[in-house]
Design a protein around this motif. Sequence first.
Motif, PDB file in Angstrom:
ATOM      1  N   LEU A 273       0.840  -1.189   0.000  1.00  0.00           N
ATOM      2  CA  LEU A 273       0.000   0.000   0.000  1.00  0.00           C
ATOM      3  C   LEU A 273       0.879   1.244   0.000  1.00  0.00           C
ATOM      4  CD1 LEU A 273      -2.686  -1.082   2.636  1.00  0.00           C
ATOM      5  CD2 LEU A 273      -2.777  -1.333   0.143  1.00  0.00           C
ATOM      6  N   GLU A 274       0.695   2.063  -1.009  1.00  0.00           N
ATOM      7  CA  GLU A 274       1.485   3.282  -1.132  1.00  0.00           C
ATOM      8  C   GLU A 274       0.576   4.483  -0.913  1.00  0.00           C
ATOM      9  OE1 GLU A 274       3.219   3.129  -4.985  1.00  0.00           O
ATOM     10  OE2 GLU A 274       4.245   1.208  -4.630  1.00  0.00           O
ATOM     11  N   PRO A 275       0.932   5.384   0.004  1.00  0.00           N
ATOM     12  CA  PRO A 275       0.079   6.529   0.322  1.00  0.00           C
ATOM     13  C   PRO A 275      -0.184   7.421  -0.894  1.00  0.00           C
ATOM     14  CG  PRO A 275       1.807   6.261   1.960  1.00  0.00           C
ATOM     15  CD  PRO A 275       2.153   5.348   0.821  1.00  0.00           C
ATOM     16  N   LEU A 276      -1.419   7.862  -1.000  1.00  0.00           N
ATOM     17  CA  LEU A 276      -1.817   8.852  -1.988  1.00  0.00           C
ATOM     18  C   LEU A 276      -2.341  10.074  -1.235  1.00  0.00           C
ATOM     19  CD1 LEU A 276      -3.820   6.520  -4.422  1.00  0.00           C
ATOM     20  CD2 LEU A 276      -1.536   7.460  -4.823  1.00  0.00           C
ATOM     21  N   GLY A 277      -2.738  11.087  -1.933  1.00  0.00           N
ATOM     22  CA  GLY A 277      -3.331  12.243  -1.285  1.00  0.00           C
ATOM     23  C   GLY A 277      -4.651  11.876  -0.617  1.00  0.00           C
ATOM     24  N   ASP A 278      -5.016  12.613   0.406  1.00  0.00           N
ATOM     25  CA  ASP A 278      -6.253  12.336   1.136  1.00  0.00           C
ATOM     26  C   ASP A 278      -7.485  12.487   0.253  1.00  0.00           C
ATOM     27  OD1 ASP A 278      -4.880  11.831   3.422  1.00  0.00           O
ATOM     28  OD2 ASP A 278      -5.602  13.570   4.540  1.00  0.00           O
ATOM     29  N   GLY A 279      -8.521  11.730   0.616  1.00  0.00           N
ATOM     30  CA  GLY A 279      -9.841  11.898   0.038  1.00  0.00           C
ATOM     31  C   GLY A 279     -10.799  12.284   1.155  1.00  0.00           C
ATOM     32  N   ASP A 280     -12.081  12.027   0.955  1.00  0.00           N
ATOM     33  CA  ASP A 280     -13.049  12.305   2.009  1.00  0.00           C
ATOM     34  C   ASP A 280     -14.285  11.437   1.796  1.00  0.00           C
ATOM     35  OD1 ASP A 280     -15.048  13.796   0.314  1.00  0.00           O
ATOM     36  OD2 ASP A 280     -13.401  15.225   0.141  1.00  0.00           O
ATOM     37  N   LEU A 281     -15.248  11.578   2.677  1.00  0.00           N
ATOM     38  CA  LEU A 281     -16.412  10.706   2.693  1.00  0.00           C
ATOM     39  C   LEU A 281     -17.331  10.913   1.490  1.00  0.00           C
ATOM     40  CD1 LEU A 281     -17.657   8.508   4.503  1.00  0.00           C
ATOM     41  CD2 LEU A 281     -18.930  10.318   5.686  1.00  0.00           C
ATOM     42  N   SER A 282     -17.117  11.950   0.719  1.00  0.00           N
ATOM     43  CA  SER A 282     -17.953  12.174  -0.464  1.00  0.00           C
ATOM     44  C   SER A 282     -17.547  11.278  -1.624  1.00  0.00           C
ATOM     45  CB  SER A 282     -17.887  13.640  -0.904  1.00  0.00           C
ATOM     46  OG  SER A 282     -16.604  13.950  -1.435  1.00  0.00           O
ATOM     47  N   SER A 283     -16.403  10.597  -1.500  1.00  0.00           N
ATOM     48  CA  SER A 283     -15.919   9.736  -2.577  1.00  0.00           C
ATOM     49  C   SER A 283     -15.468   8.397  -2.004  1.00  0.00           C
ATOM     50  CB  SER A 283     -14.764  10.403  -3.327  1.00  0.00           C
ATOM     51  OG  SER A 283     -14.326   9.594  -4.408  1.00  0.00           O
ATOM     52  N   THR A 284     -16.419   7.468  -1.898  1.00  0.00           N
ATOM     53  CA  THR A 284     -16.120   6.131  -1.376  1.00  0.00           C
ATOM     54  C   THR A 284     -16.355   5.088  -2.459  1.00  0.00           C
ATOM     55  OG1 THR A 284     -18.349   6.047  -0.430  1.00  0.00           O
ATOM     56  CG2 THR A 284     -16.548   6.719   1.040  1.00  0.00           C
ATOM     57  N   CYS A 285     -15.931   5.430  -3.675  1.00  0.00           N
ATOM     58  CA  CYS A 285     -16.028   4.503  -4.813  1.00  0.00           C
ATOM     59  C   CYS A 285     -14.674   4.434  -5.509  1.00  0.00           C
ATOM     60  CB  CYS A 285     -17.113   4.946  -5.780  1.00  0.00           C
ATOM     61  SG  CYS A 285     -16.906   6.649  -6.395  1.00  0.00           S
ATOM     62  N   PRO A 286     -13.634   4.031  -4.783  1.00  0.00           N
ATOM     63  CA  PRO A 286     -12.291   4.051  -5.369  1.00  0.00           C
ATOM     64  C   PRO A 286     -12.141   3.082  -6.534  1.00  0.00           C
ATOM     65  CG  PRO A 286     -12.297   2.808  -3.325  1.00  0.00           C
ATOM     66  CD  PRO A 286     -13.637   3.464  -3.426  1.00  0.00           C
ATOM     67  N   ALA A 287     -11.192   3.389  -7.395  1.00  0.00           N
ATOM     68  CA  ALA A 287     -10.842   2.483  -8.484  1.00  0.00           C
ATOM     69  C   ALA A 287     -10.334   1.169  -7.909  1.00  0.00           C
ATOM     70  CB  ALA A 287      -9.767   3.126  -9.365  1.00  0.00           C
ATOM     71  N   ASP A 288     -10.263   0.143  -8.749  1.00  0.00           N
ATOM     72  CA  ASP A 288      -9.865  -1.188  -8.286  1.00  0.00           C
ATOM     73  C   ASP A 288      -8.493  -1.207  -7.623  1.00  0.00           C
ATOM     74  OD1 ASP A 288     -12.246  -2.054  -9.308  1.00  0.00           O
ATOM     75  OD2 ASP A 288     -11.382  -3.235 -10.947  1.00  0.00           O
ATOM     76  N   ASP A 289      -7.610  -0.304  -8.033  1.00  0.00           N
ATOM     77  CA  ASP A 289      -6.251  -0.304  -7.484  1.00  0.00           C
ATOM     78  C   ASP A 289      -6.053   0.763  -6.411  1.00  0.00           C
ATOM     79  OD1 ASP A 289      -6.419   1.879  -9.166  1.00  0.00           O
ATOM     80  OD2 ASP A 289      -4.466   1.537 -10.119  1.00  0.00           O
ATOM     81  N   VAL A 290      -7.148   1.219  -5.822  1.00  0.00           N
ATOM     82  CA  VAL A 290      -7.081   2.239  -4.774  1.00  0.00           C
ATOM     83  C   VAL A 290      -7.897   1.772  -3.572  1.00  0.00           C
ATOM     84  CG1 VAL A 290      -7.669   4.626  -4.133  1.00  0.00           C
ATOM     85  CG2 VAL A 290      -6.700   4.132  -6.388  1.00  0.00           C
ATOM     86  N   LEU A 291      -7.404   2.082  -2.390  1.00  0.00           N
ATOM     87  CA  LEU A 291      -8.067   1.769  -1.136  1.00  0.00           C
ATOM     88  C   LEU A 291      -8.281   3.076  -0.380  1.00  0.00           C
ATOM     89  CD1 LEU A 291      -8.930  -0.357   1.045  1.00  0.00           C
ATOM     90  CD2 LEU A 291      -6.542  -0.334   1.808  1.00  0.00           C
ATOM     91  N   VAL A 292      -9.459   3.228   0.221  1.00  0.00           N
ATOM     92  CA  VAL A 292      -9.776   4.433   0.991  1.00  0.00           C
ATOM     93  C   VAL A 292     -10.161   3.999   2.405  1.00  0.00           C
ATOM     94  CG1 VAL A 292     -11.300   6.433   1.191  1.00  0.00           C
ATOM     95  CG2 VAL A 292     -10.559   5.673  -1.063  1.00  0.00           C
TER      96      VAL A 292
END
Length: 218
Positions: A43-62
């Motif tokens: 798992l490699e850190p990416l920039g922060d997201g928020d609760l308005s976007s909880t539909c990450p791409a297949d290669d992303v974890l939130v």
Amino acid sequence: MGAKTWMLVYSKGNPVEILMGSPALDRDATIALAKRLFVSERLEPLGDGDLSSTCPADDVLVVGCFPGLTVVAAKEFGIDYPSRLPAKFLEAMPGHGVYLHAMHSVVDWFAYAVWADGKLQRSLSLSPDSGVLEDIGERQSFEAPYWDGEHPAVDSEEDAADYPFVFHPLDMGEAALLSLFGYQLEGMIDPTHLQPESIPLMRFKRRKSWWRFGWRGK
């Protein structure tokens, strides 16, 4: 783009009350949980997201861990049969209620499920093309107006005859978000409700770990 979600929420109390209290994100706990749930991945850190976007791409974890509540959004939760959620996710945080919420605007599909003390209380999954895929347990109160036809999916009786439900699945999906978590993504947004952009979540790039055992270079 339309509304999309595929997420789990673990909560020790009422998720609405916890989220409305502007909980602080525990970054160390978030990283630890992400690594524990997805132990076979780098798992490699990416920039922060928020609760308005909880539909990450297949290669992303939130993921976001807060006092008494945790959010995990990943491809694994966009499943047609929520009752079949793998045990490792149900058992990840003992003592917490577990909530699954998933919807996809492209196919007008919505699914949700609730577990208490490890036992399934309610699971619903449906779309116009597939019909009702799963309908287990007692209906939650927010569902009633939709099943009773108070929010018709179409305007005319002629169109209603061709539509398989008396409501639109995505409309119920928004009602589920509001009832379970205190916010909505689309529709008439009440400014007194939780603003999902105010809840930060950490994002990670998912990469498969490649391990080679029993090999030595010659």
